[in-house]
Design an enzyme around this catalytic site. Structure first.
Site, PDB file in Angstrom:
ATOM      1  N   THR A 130       0.834  -1.190   0.000  1.00  0.00           N
ATOM      2  CA  THR A 130       0.000   0.000   0.000  1.00  0.00           C
ATOM      3  C   THR A 130       0.869   1.240   0.000  1.00  0.00           C
ATOM      4  OG1 THR A 130      -1.735   1.206   1.079  1.00  0.00           O
ATOM      5  CG2 THR A 130      -0.058   0.251   2.496  1.00  0.00           C
ATOM      6  N   ASN A 168      -8.094  16.594  -6.154  1.00  0.00           N
ATOM      7  CA  ASN A 168      -7.076  16.209  -7.113  1.00  0.00           C
ATOM      8  C   ASN A 168      -6.879  17.187  -8.257  1.00  0.00           C
ATOM      9  OD1 ASN A 168      -5.850  13.733  -6.159  1.00  0.00           O
ATOM     10  ND2 ASN A 168      -7.977  13.052  -6.084  1.00  0.00           N
TER      11      ASN A 168
END
Lengths: 393, 393
Positions: free
Chosen positions: A179, A388
């Site tokens: 991860t 984003n």
């Protein structure tokens, strides 16, 4: 949390915006058995390349990690700063370079502020006397909105030990063999073979089973260090204690993985996607990931729209064996479709009720075999786009 | 546009919300050579299953198409209504069932309003005397904001012919061997082998090279009908005319494919992604698609943020051969990165300028071989989330 023989520290090195700690250290008083998995992305950050080289020794005693800068796509200059960081930390701690792991997270393609980073290291070492794992969990956050921690205790030969872990996530999350960043420490005494097997299995059903946006990062790292300072009889392969340890590790990693999804960028929903009845487990995982990564499915979750047809469409294009006349689908325990068609009755109203909850399960049965997989995902919201679109500003 | 021997009609059958035409017909006065490509999704809509069966004859004379309901995930009942529609159209036109193609687009998993659909067919047939291709292009729209059309004329043996096409797109757009819906007609007289070869090649570099959201639909269809009524000398394999025809067809399909991307749900940017220097064309296509489907890349485009690191990350996880020290990247003609690292100078400011434009090119060179591919995509905006969170309401 009582975890023996580990010390912690976190300081502000001005890598991120001022006012937040962004450099942290985990130190084991003795060398610890260690293994790690790193991103499968072919574009790998400098710290990933260096740590992968160091972990081959099977031992680690310190981890130095920064947030705010990923030190990825930074070429030779990036490798130099990673090596210099490790060297300085090792020197100050009086340990070997090879036992120092280094990790970075943040923006890609910007050179690290080397001087500020190295200047902060003496203070970082001093902080070990008073720091906590919580400080480290906070210092590695980027767009995370809360620190991610989990700790569980077990027993081996009548002696208690603890497994604790921290993680950071939020965006660029579809780990593949690792991860974004997660660090697990334990004071258990464990045979390296047991540690590695248990660790890899746990990673597979936790971090490798989550997706926020389908983007696999350049920096994904999951590291475990077991320093044995609980002084339990060593946990050996095939023993009941090894089984317990694996179970415990699983729980810690799964908890951290779920925390990452719940804190996914802009997430308003936590969705468990269960695929059953597939021709194989691999098919089940592939179809579950197709559902969990579909922008159309995720926006429908955000809109609380029980648009189950999009889920079947995602299963259909996932590339696995499908017989559309055998597909069935549930939202929690509400059957939305069976034999490939709408279940009728009050399914629409009841399914919509389920989608109004913050957490729910989507179960798709393919009706073909016994393959199964579970993955965890979030929805796709306006907030994800906002975060984003403006990440670097 | 003068295209000989085709008639058109569009009516309101109350499948969509009132006030908009949703049922259309294209009829060729004589049987036309035809081929089609359909979705590769394993979950296929009823009209796709039926049309795929019919197209094996290589001939089509009519196409009946509705919007507002995809007739997908509708089981046996969906097949019955598709067959009944075809039967009624064939009967009223006095042609064989097998020469009728049927298509649907809209929401998945809802049964078609059979009665309203069949009741509208007599009026649809009557409308052939006065309808235009524009009417059909409008009737197939769902979340599209403008109708998509293109027509070009060519010559064979001194005789002019025309190739015209329409398409609809907007969402669930990552066609694989076909697009959402696109219908191409020509009055050229073409050998079936030439038609098929030119058609498949053109589909590959147009509809199979676009993505809006990475979701491959259950209904994708691209159909071409060539009725020969321009009465040109038949275009035969290997002739200069075959080459011209292929070029022309390419231009028509590419224009339609680009229109679909420009009208992608919520799209504010049209981005051409060029991958060069790959080990193979297949690698190039895979990496280009990874960039074009990355939520992080697409939100950065929306935010006009020259965050090139996300593009390298997408190339890295695409699964192809990559040497990160050889990667370079341009926004239009502005070099943002070379040898895997930031190009420096005023690249950031100049790159941001490029991203402020409505249309720009992203070129990534892998520095490995001569493989190349171009794909077309849009950005990921708030509007995309809004449209798809509320699609059915």
């Amino acid at each position: 949390m009582d975890i023996k023989g580990f010390q912690f520290s976190a300081v502000e090195a001005a890598i991120k915006k001022p006012g937040r700690k962004d450099l942290a250290l985990i130190f084991s008083e003795v060398p610890a058995a260690a293994c790690a998995v790193f991103t499968t992305n072919a574009v790998k950050a400098a710290p990933v390349l260096l740590s992968a080289e160091h972990i081959t020794s099977g031992t680690a005693q310190a981890l130095v990690v920064n947030s705010g800068n990923a030190n990825a796509c930074t070429g030779e200059q990036g490798m130099v700063v990673a090596r210099d960081t490790v060297r300085l930390v090792a020197e100050k701690l009086g340990i070997s370079d090879k036992t120092v792991q280094v990790s970075s997270t943040g923006v890609i393609g910007v050179q690290m502020p080397t001087e500020r980073l190295l200047d902060a290291i003496p203070g970082l070492i001093e902080g070990l006397s008073s720091g906590t794992l919580d400080d480290v969990a906070e210092a590695i956050m980027t767009t995370d909105t809360f620190p991610k921690m989990e700790a569980r205790s077990g027993q081996a030969g009548g002696i208690s030990y603890t497994v604790a872990g921290i993680a950071k996530g939020a965006g660029m999350i579809m780990p593949n063999m690792a991860t974004m960043l997660s660090f697990i420490i334990t004071d258990a005494s464990v045979e390296p073979a047991v540690l590695e097997k248990a660790f890899r299995r746990a990673v597979d059903t936790s971090f490798n089973a989550i997706t926020v946006d389908g983007d696999t990062s350049t920096n994904d790292t999951c590291l475990i260090m077991a320093n044995g300072m609980a002084e339990n009889p060593v946990i050996s392969n095939g023993s009941p204690e090894a089984h317990d340890f694996e179970q415990l590790l699983n729980n810690v990693l799964l908890s951290l993985a779920k925390q990452i999804v719940k804190d996914g960028e802009g997430a308003t929903k936590f969705v468990e996607v269960r695929l059953t009845g597939a021709a194989s487990d691999a098919d089940a995982k592939r179809a579950a990931m197709a559902i969990a990564n579909s922008s159309l499915v995720k926006t429908a979750f955000f809109g609380q729209d029980a648009n189950w047809g999009r889920i079947f469409a995602a299963v259909g294009y996932s590339g696995i064996e499908v017989d559309q006349s055998r597909l069935s689908l549930q939202f929690d325990d509400v059957c939305m479709a069976r034999n490939g068609v709408f279940a009728g009755g009050d399914a629409e109203a009841r399914g919509t009720e389920v989608l109004r909850k913050k957490e729910f399960t989507v179960t798709v049965d393919l009706g073909l075999g016994s393959g199964r997989a579970t993955v965890y995902t979030s929805d796709l919201s306006h907030e994800y786009v906002s975060i984003n679109a403006d990440y670097r500003t």
